[in-house]
Design a protein around this motif. Structure first.
Motif, mmCIF file in Angstrom:
data_model
loop_
_atom_site.group_PDB
_atom_site.id
_atom_site.type_symbol
_atom_site.label_atom_id
_atom_site.label_comp_id
_atom_site.label_asym_id
_atom_site.label_seq_id
_atom_site.Cartn_x
_atom_site.Cartn_y
_atom_site.Cartn_z
ATOM 1 N N GLY A 257 1.169 -1.312 -0.097
ATOM 2 C CA GLY A 257 0.091 -0.101 0.241
ATOM 3 C C GLY A 257 0.731 0.978 -0.372
ATOM 4 N N GLU B 282 4.489 2.944 -6.940
ATOM 5 C CA GLU B 282 3.405 3.781 -7.261
ATOM 6 C C GLU B 282 3.172 5.109 -7.521
ATOM 7 N N HIS C 239 -3.996 4.106 -2.207
ATOM 8 C CA HIS C 239 -3.626 2.547 -2.555
ATOM 9 C C HIS C 239 -3.628 1.187 -0.831
ATOM 10 N N HIS D 257 -3.914 -3.148 -0.173
ATOM 11 C CA HIS D 257 -4.114 -4.269 -0.626
ATOM 12 C C HIS D 257 -5.160 -4.903 0.036
ATOM 13 N N HIS E 110 -3.754 -7.337 -7.059
ATOM 14 C CA HIS E 110 -3.909 -6.194 -6.955
ATOM 15 C C HIS E 110 -3.766 -5.576 -5.547
HETATM 16 ZN ZN ZN Z 1 -0.071 -1.587 -4.657
#
Ligand code: ZN
Ligand SMILES: CSCCC(=O)C(=O)COP(=O)(O)O
Length: 204
Positions: free
Chosen positions: A35, A83, A101, A103, A172
């Motif tokens: 994350g 990311e 983000h 997971h 993902h």
């Molecule tokens: Zn990721």
């Protein structure tokens, strides 16, 4: 989506992201070092504070944050999230002020079960992402994963439903955005709730 920009400096942004991250980690949504989070600090030029790469996201300090540009490249100090470029793309594309983000198991499980997108309707909780509770069907897009953030960004741009501030990345995790870290968190909690309901098989 508002184009409001945070008035935080980098250290203050780091403190906010560390606190948000600890909360998501406590939910089990950022296990291992998974994350990443970001907040927009300026729009023109685009600058974001992004969590540093490879850290335990439940143990971040205010210093574990990196300033990045519109390509996700570090402007000052440290190694940004792998990311970061996707965070910058989402911020530029949607006007979001913060990107989350995580997971989560539900997002990966449902991405597998519904590779064409997850259809949602007739749920009071939809109001938490600005969608009417009744009479409207929205699709939470599912895009194929890639290690190339430009490819992922192109897929997100092509697939996104402007009514939904979120996209599932197959195999993902989940990307969610909002005007501020607080709104992005609320959107994340709502979207994850919708996914967990869908996972029970009783969503519709
Ligand atoms: Zn990721
Ligand atoms: C086991 S995490 C794999 C990398 C990833 O998907 C992620 O979200 C964390 O990457 P970061 O560079 O932000 O630590």
């Amino acid at each position: 989506m508002s184009t409001d920009v945070s008035t935080l400096d980098l250290e203050e942004a780091g403190a906010v992201l560390a606190a948000e991250s600890a909360r998501f980690a406590s939910f089990g949504w950022m296990r291992g070092t998974s994350g990443n989070l970001s907040v927009v600090l300026s729009r023109d030029p685009l600058r974001l504070a992004v969590t540093a790469s490879g850290h335990d996201k439940g143990e971040l300090t205010p210093a574990d944050v990196v300033l990045v540009d519109e390509r996700g490249d570090a402007v000052s100090g440290g190694r940004p999230s792998a990311e970061a470029a996707l965070h910058a793309r989402v911020a530029a594309l949607t006007g979001a002020g913060a990107v989350v983000h995580v997971h989560t198991v539900a997002s990966v499980a449902l991405g597998r079960r519904s590779p064409g997108g997850i259809v949602l309707s007739d749920l009071e909780m939809l109001k938490g992402v600005g969608v009417p509770a009744h009479g409207v069907e929205v699709t939470l897009p599912v895009i194929a994963n890639s290690q190339d953030m430009t490819v992922l960004g192109d897929r997100l741009e092509a697939a996104r439903d402007v009514r939904m501030p979120a996209v599932v990345v197959a195999g993902h995790g989940l990307y969610v955005w909002g005007d501020s870290p607080r709104q992005a968190r609320h959107h994340t909690e709502v979207v994850e709730w919708l996914l967990e309901l869908e996972l029970t098989g009783t969503g519709r």
